[in-house]
Design an enzyme around this catalytic site. Sequence first.
Site, PDB file in Angstrom:
ATOM      1  N   LYS A 181      13.503   8.094  -0.708  1.00 41.72           N
ATOM      2  CA  LYS A 181      12.717   7.244   0.077  1.00 41.72           C
ATOM      3  C   LYS A 181      13.136   6.696   1.176  1.00 41.72           C
ATOM      4  O   LYS A 181      14.440   6.066   1.127  1.00 41.72           O
ATOM      5  CB  LYS A 181      12.017   6.212  -0.841  1.00 41.72           C
ATOM      6  CG  LYS A 181      11.322   5.124  -0.123  1.00 41.72           C
ATOM      7  CD  LYS A 181      10.796   3.663  -0.737  1.00 41.72           C
ATOM      8  CE  LYS A 181      10.399   2.838   0.099  1.00 41.72           C
ATOM      9  NZ  LYS A 181      10.272   1.342  -0.608  1.00 41.72           N
ATOM     10  N   ALA A 226       4.609  -1.513  -1.017  1.00 44.52           N
ATOM     11  CA  ALA A 226       4.814  -2.908  -0.348  1.00 44.52           C
ATOM     12  C   ALA A 226       3.619  -3.756  -0.044  1.00 44.52           C
ATOM     13  O   ALA A 226       2.607  -3.315   0.450  1.00 44.52           O
ATOM     14  CB  ALA A 226       5.658  -2.813   0.991  1.00 44.52           C
ATOM     15  N   GLY A 227       3.600  -4.935  -0.648  1.00 48.01           N
ATOM     16  CA  GLY A 227       2.627  -6.063  -0.442  1.00 48.01           C
ATOM     17  C   GLY A 227       1.618  -6.157  -1.635  1.00 48.01           C
ATOM     18  O   GLY A 227       0.902  -7.128  -1.496  1.00 48.01           O
TER      19      GLY A 227
END
Lengths: 72, 256
Positions: free
Chosen positions: B99, B186-187
């Site tokens: 990643k 993310a988030g």
Amino acid sequence: MNNLNMAKIQLNGLSYEINDGTNLNQLLNKLKIQKNKVAIEVNGQIVEKNKYPKLILNKNDKVEIVHFIGGG
Amino acid sequence: MEDIFTIANKNFNSRLIVGTGKYKDFEETAKAVKASSADIVTVAVRRVNITNKKEPLLMDYLDPKSITYLPNTAGCYTSEDALRTLRLAREMGGWRLVKLEVLGDKKTLYPNMIETIKSTEILVKEGFEVMVYCTDDPILSKKLEDAGACAIMPLAAPIGSGLGIQNKTNIALIKEQSSVPVIIDAGVGTASDATIAMELGCDGVLINTAIAEAKDPILMAEAMKHAVISGRKAFNAGRMTKKKYGSASSPENNLI
């Protein structure tokens, strides 16, 4: 008189003393680190695992030993 | 109908990828990963602590033979640092699936897309399979795919913010145009955010903080597992058309 034959290296950012002629396998043994769980860089160059016995560390070498930790 | 999740020609059962950071200890990490049923976990590359040889190792809690380790470049702000990190990860045990994340700003942790695209090109040339963390910009996402990314991973919101999906339209556009998997990274803050991502058609979701910082991380890991499955099933089922007015569910004839 082994003490006379010591060399200082930079290991993971810290000053570290080794015996003259120490190779990477010997360094890992001394640190009790299994080689299949880490990767090593010497002076910015990644060293392949099969080269650990041949790579003799020299004075002032910068050695980085890394492993996997938790991360996102 | 079989619904297989494939990244870089490898099949996975779970569409939920979990991070392994921010947990109390490795025991909790391992329990949460198990509860999530994830097949892939992200891991970071850091210096070995040479002054404390008794420090526990992640590998002793999560066996890389039974779960796919996805090395990340978290904390890297330049292409050079990200490449160095992933080359070390590969040397550690042959990890090719990685990643990539190149950050641009310490406050927002927003990705630096110029460095990210540059790094993707180099890593692909070196034989890596690169899953790429990116902004939710359809044009830049396309550039990443053209550069050879094996998965596009747009943010829902800043890393660790828990704000949920801020731009559903962009995420849907990215999914529509991509021929590689699109994974929300993310988030995500709670289960419904993960479900929405999957309902938008995303192929998977990557979650760390929402699980690790929940009051009960193991229960939240389980919740996320179901949320992802639920959203995927809803997407495959095809939702009803939205209507402006009511439409009775019971027949209106033969009323008593």
